[in-house]
Design a protein around this motif. Structure first.
Motif, PDB file in Angstrom:
ATOM      1  N   ILE A   1       1.272  -1.281  -0.621  1.00  0.00           N
ATOM      2  CA  ILE A   1       0.112  -0.088  -0.085  1.00  0.00           C
ATOM      3  C   ILE A   1       0.668   1.132  -0.264  1.00  0.00           C
ATOM      4  O   ILE A   1       0.650   1.948  -1.287  1.00  0.00           O
ATOM      5  N   GLN A   2       1.699   1.585   0.681  1.00  0.00           N
ATOM      6  CA  GLN A   2       2.911   2.540   0.970  1.00  0.00           C
ATOM      7  C   GLN A   2       3.439   2.733  -0.860  1.00  0.00           C
ATOM      8  O   GLN A   2       3.940   3.824  -0.223  1.00  0.00           O
TER       9      GLN A   2
ATOM     10  N   PRO B   1      -4.072  -1.321  -3.917  1.00  0.00           N
ATOM     11  CA  PRO B   1      -5.068  -0.790  -2.897  1.00  0.00           C
ATOM     12  C   PRO B   1      -5.605  -0.330  -1.676  1.00  0.00           C
ATOM     13  O   PRO B   1      -4.929  -1.489  -1.320  1.00  0.00           O
ATOM     14  N   ALA B   2      -5.678   0.744  -0.495  1.00  0.00           N
ATOM     15  CA  ALA B   2      -5.410   0.273   0.939  1.00  0.00           C
ATOM     16  C   ALA B   2      -7.643  -0.214   0.937  1.00  0.00           C
ATOM     17  O   ALA B   2      -8.121   0.394   0.769  1.00  0.00           O
ATOM     18  N   CYS B   3      -7.641  -1.198   1.472  1.00  0.00           N
ATOM     19  CA  CYS B   3      -9.701  -1.180   1.853  1.00  0.00           C
ATOM     20  C   CYS B   3      -8.844  -2.552   3.041  1.00  0.00           C
ATOM     21  O   CYS B   3      -7.881  -2.748   3.960  1.00  0.00           O
TER      22      CYS B   3
ATOM     23  N   VAL C   1      -7.839  -7.040  -2.917  1.00  0.00           N
ATOM     24  CA  VAL C   1      -7.068  -6.926  -3.321  1.00  0.00           C
ATOM     25  C   VAL C   1      -6.863  -8.882  -2.728  1.00  0.00           C
ATOM     26  O   VAL C   1      -7.127  -8.987  -1.556  1.00  0.00           O
ATOM     27  N   SER C   2      -6.276  -9.453  -3.334  1.00  0.00           N
ATOM     28  CA  SER C   2      -5.803 -10.992  -2.692  1.00  0.00           C
ATOM     29  C   SER C   2      -4.970 -11.038  -2.040  1.00  0.00           C
ATOM     30  O   SER C   2      -3.834  -9.809  -1.867  1.00  0.00           O
TER      31      SER C   2
ATOM     32  N   ASN D   1     -11.349 -13.122  -3.085  1.00  0.00           N
ATOM     33  CA  ASN D   1     -10.374 -12.591  -2.080  1.00  0.00           C
ATOM     34  C   ASN D   1     -10.471 -12.315  -1.120  1.00  0.00           C
ATOM     35  O   ASN D   1     -10.069 -13.305   0.117  1.00  0.00           O
ATOM     36  N   VAL D   2     -12.059 -11.900  -0.982  1.00  0.00           N
ATOM     37  CA  VAL D   2     -12.612 -12.249   0.880  1.00  0.00           C
ATOM     38  C   VAL D   2     -12.646 -13.589   1.502  1.00  0.00           C
ATOM     39  O   VAL D   2     -12.215 -14.137   2.502  1.00  0.00           O
TER      40      VAL D   2
END
Length: 223
Positions: free
Chosen positions: A33-34, A39-41, A49-50, A189-190
């Motif tokens: 992410i950094q 993406p951030a989530c 994201v996986s 992914n979830v």
């Protein structure tokens, strides 16, 4: 030296599996992410994201592989020790060691491009989860028959196993009924994040069981 002084408790080994995997996946995601790779989530809820994509790029990839490779070795060691502890369970140890090997293959080729490497990563994940799950069921069955673990620990393991089975079924159903490709990816992914959490959570429960039963190793045996 007294015999008790030579005994090495085994419960830290499965606990380390859980800790290494959790830290590796989440630290790699934060680093990605950094660096702007993903993406951030909240992946457990939003599935943006996986685990593989979260650990595929840059420093996060190096950290993930650095931590997951010893985690794979610990997987194999735990199953070999479990085989000696339960005094049997050949199928269990074979499933467990194959699962550990698949995790090592997955970590080795994560981040490397190419159709062959994608194949190895994809089936590394499938074999890791599938064979690891079957090995866990075999251990629970043998441990419950021999009273090798406390009943409550077996119950916790059973709930985790049931949850993993439920996630697998839900993943198949989602793949059949969700038409939108992006929504399908998010659901997958979830499911992957939760399945990974449950898989290593099972090892944390095994650590509790081994600690309560004071399972330990000597140079020549596992008690």
């Amino acid at each position: 030296m007294p015999a008790d002084d030579a005994r090495i408790p085994l419960w830290p080994l499965p606990l380390l599996i859980a800790l290494l995997f959790l830290v590796a996946a989440h630290a790699a995601y934060l680093l990605s992410i950094q660096a702007g790779h993903v993406p951030a989530c909240v992946p457990y809820l939003e599935g943006c994201v996986s685990i593989s994509r979260a650990a595929r790029h840059g420093v996060g990839n190096h950290l993930f592989r650095l931590m997951v490779m010893p985690c794979a070795v610990l997987h194999a060691l735990v199953w070999l020790l479990a085989h000696r502890w339960l005094r049997g369970g050949h199928g269990m140890v074979v499933l467990g060691v194959v699962s550990a090997t698949a995790l090592a293959v997955y970590a080795t080729f994560l981040g490397i491009e190419g159709e062959t490497y994608r194949f190895l990563r994809r089936y590394g994940v499938v074999v890791y989860f599938g064979f690891g799950y079957l090995a866990q069921l075999a251990l629970m069955r043998r441990a419950s028959r021999t009273d090798a673990l406390p009943t409550r620990v077996i119950t916790w393991m059973s709930w985790i196993a049931a949850a993993m089975l439920g996630l697998g079924i839900a993943n198949v159903v989602a793949g059949l009924v969700v038409a939108d490709a992006s929504a399908k990816d998010r659901w997958e992914n979830v499911f992957e994040w939760w399945l990974g959490l449950l898989m290593v959570g099972w090892y944390a429960v095994l650590a509790i069981g081994w600690r309560r039963k004071r399972v330990a190793a000597r140079l020549s045996s596992v008690d």
